[in-house]
Scaffold this active site. Structure first.
Site, mmCIF file in Angstrom:
data_model
loop_
_atom_site.group_PDB
_atom_site.id
_atom_site.type_symbol
_atom_site.label_atom_id
_atom_site.label_comp_id
_atom_site.label_asym_id
_atom_site.label_seq_id
_atom_site.Cartn_x
_atom_site.Cartn_y
_atom_site.Cartn_z
ATOM 1 N N ASP A 189 0.880 -1.187 0.000
ATOM 2 C CA ASP A 189 0.000 0.000 0.000
ATOM 3 C C ASP A 189 0.905 1.220 0.000
ATOM 4 O OD1 ASP A 189 -2.683 -0.771 0.047
ATOM 5 O OD2 ASP A 189 -2.648 -1.159 2.192
ATOM 6 N N HIS A 214 -11.802 2.761 -4.465
ATOM 7 C CA HIS A 214 -12.390 1.509 -4.012
ATOM 8 C C HIS A 214 -13.774 1.449 -4.639
ATOM 9 C CE1 HIS A 214 -9.742 3.078 -0.738
ATOM 10 N NE2 HIS A 214 -9.468 1.818 -0.452
ATOM 11 N N HIS A 270 -12.947 0.508 7.852
ATOM 12 C CA HIS A 270 -12.008 -0.229 8.705
ATOM 13 C C HIS A 270 -12.712 -0.676 9.994
ATOM 14 C CE1 HIS A 270 -9.260 2.005 6.078
ATOM 15 N NE2 HIS A 270 -8.423 1.015 6.281
ATOM 16 N N ASP A 294 -10.869 -5.325 -1.082
ATOM 17 C CA ASP A 294 -10.151 -4.620 -0.025
ATOM 18 C C ASP A 294 -9.817 -5.680 1.047
ATOM 19 O OD1 ASP A 294 -8.983 -2.598 1.437
ATOM 20 O OD2 ASP A 294 -10.754 -1.302 1.449
#
Length: 488
Positions: free
Chosen positions: A86, A186, A198, A268
């Site tokens: 990332d 995303h 998250h 993800d």
């Protein structure tokens, strides 16, 4: 593809899994990659070896990645493994100094120069290649909606769908120029939801027409440009499939494919709260794969995920054709990359760590924006005071001020506002991240910097001292200041 057709179910199940590992447990992880026939690995911040000064040990990082690639190759596959990271630049950068430090991606929207954005993509990726990275989960092509977007913010290049699309494609093409696979993310759009995935599952209330007109524009542009990977987000879209994260929703993958996308759809991270809370013990991996994902990123327990895929295959709840399709897409992408990308160490391949520093400085100098205040001449009389900011911000500001010939300790007060910071007073307010806190600031002069690198602070100090213009334009509205505000 004959090579994929000849694989065992165990090998195919491994080919669609991209795991993470803890700390420095490289040998154990390499053994797991080999045993489960995994696609490769992602490197997270805690896997990055550091020298005694806390900087990245480049030799050791390259050796880790090489060891993991060897583990993939032990399977006899004729295509290379995936070593992913990332590395967006700005707040999301797992591999730090001595690699070039980059400002927030919103800088590209503020600078408004897709050619510069493409150079930056090449500069960032060029320093990853010699370390053995071949895939980067960047750029973030989400269209931000502004202050009510808690997760993406200045990771978004712009609130304007056309600009986010243009810069997302440019950055991705630059990465491909350097030989690293980019990932646009995303889908179906994380910049316009108000919950952080998250932690829990965000809901995207927009209609499909609204999504097509805003959030999907950058993905449509990525498809038109032939970009290889789209990441699906953990976002529930009632207009597609209520209550189910897009990363696990067949309707969502169908919508992505209806845009014309033929590449690899990656989820993800499956260990994030939005998914793992609801689909534990391998269930998320099976559901995502059955729905249409090709690569399953970071399942909470990769051994469980691998076993669950095999069980679903045996039970007939996961069609064999779906697993074959996914494995084939991943393998095809890695074969294509091996043919088109320069090999690490080849002449002209990659770039030394830190070699893009001047480019990073150019990005920040092109992005700095006067939201309110004078557009020419010094903004301070040769001396400044500084307040606010996060750890290290004031020190960086003071060093940059000194380099620009400003003394620190008297004069107008510069208030630095970091990520999620409160609006600040003083004489000059400077947003170091997303520019939204400037809307409530009482300072007469308001500047947006979109970064906290040394070079970003140099760009700020040069504007304060009257030694450089502030050419940037707001890439998103900030209260009464419309997008596009800035000096002419």
């Amino acid at each position: 593809m004959a090579a994929v057709a000849a694989m065992s179910p165990e090998q195919k199940a491994g080919q669609v899994l991209l795991p993470f590992f803890k700390g420095n447990q490289v040998e154990a992880h390499a053994a797991l990659i080999q045993r489960l026939h995994l696609a490769g690995s992602i490197i997270m911040g805690d896997n990055v070896p550091r020298d005694p000064q806390g900087r990245v040990d480049l030799g050791a990082m390259g050796a880790v990645n090489q060891r993991l690639l060897q583990a993939v190759a032990a399977d006899g596959r004729p295509w290379p493994g995936i070593i992913a990271v990332d590395q967006e630049g700005g707040a999301v950068a797992r591999v730090g100094a001595p690699l070039t430090e980059w400002p927030m991606p919103m800088s590209y929207g503020a600078a408004g120069n897709p050619g510069l954005t493409r150079q930056a993509g090449k500069g960032l990726a060029g320093e990853l290649l010699p370390l053995g990275f071949d895939l980067d989960f960047a750029p973030d092509t989400d269209v931000t909606i502004g202050p009510s977007d808690p997760t993406i913010g200045a990771r978004s290049m712009s609130a304007d769908p056309a600009a986010a699309a243009a810069h997302g494609v440019a950055f991705s093409q630059g990465m491909l120029d350097a030989g690293v696979l980019p990932t646009v993310k995303h889908f179906p759009g994380h910049g316009s939801v108000t919950t952080d995935s998250h932690l829990s599952l965000p809901v995207q209330p927009a209609s499909l027409d609204e999504l097509r007109g805003r959030d999907w524009k950058p993905f449509q542009a990525a498809v038109a440009a032939g970009l290889p990977i789209v990441m699906t987000g953990h976002i529930a879209v009632p207009a597609l499939e209520p209550g189910v994260p897009s990363s696990l929703s067949a309707t969502s993958y169908a919508a992505l494919r209806q845009l014309g996308f033929k590449g690899v759809a990656v989820t993800d991270a499956l260990n994030m709260g939005a998914v793992d809370n609801q689909y534990p013990a391998g269930a998320a991996a099976v559901k995502a794969l059955a729905a249409g994902a090709d690569l399953l990123l970071m399942p909470a327990d990769v051994s469980q995920a691998h076993a669950a895929i095999l069980q679903a295959l045996a039970a007939g709840t996961l069609p064999e054709a779906r697993l074959d399709e996914a494995a084939q897409r991943v393998a095809t992408m890695m074969i294509w990359r091996a043919r088109t990308a320069p090999a690490p160490g080849a002449a002209g391949a990659g770039a030394p760590a830190g070699s893009a520093a001047a480019l990073s400085a150019q990005v920040s100098a092109s992005a700095v924006t006067v939201v309110s205040g004078p557009c020419s001449g010094p903004l301070v009389p040769g001396a400044v005071r500084v307040a606010g900011g996060g750890p290290g911000d004031r020190e960086r500001f003071e060093a940059a001020a000194a380099r620009a010939g400003l003394t620190v300790g008297s004069g107008p007060l510069v208030s630095l506002i970091g990520f999620g910071g409160k609006p600040a007073g003083g004489d000059i307010a400077v947003a170091l991240d997303a520019p939204w806190p400037l809307q409530g600031s009482t300072a007469p002069v308001k500047l947006a910097l979109y970064g906290r690198t040394d070079a970003a602070f140099d760009a700020l100090a040069a504007v304060l001292a009257g030694k450089a213009p502030a050419p940037g334009k707001l890439p998103a509205a900030v209260g009464p200041f419309p997008a596009g505000s800035g000096c002419p």
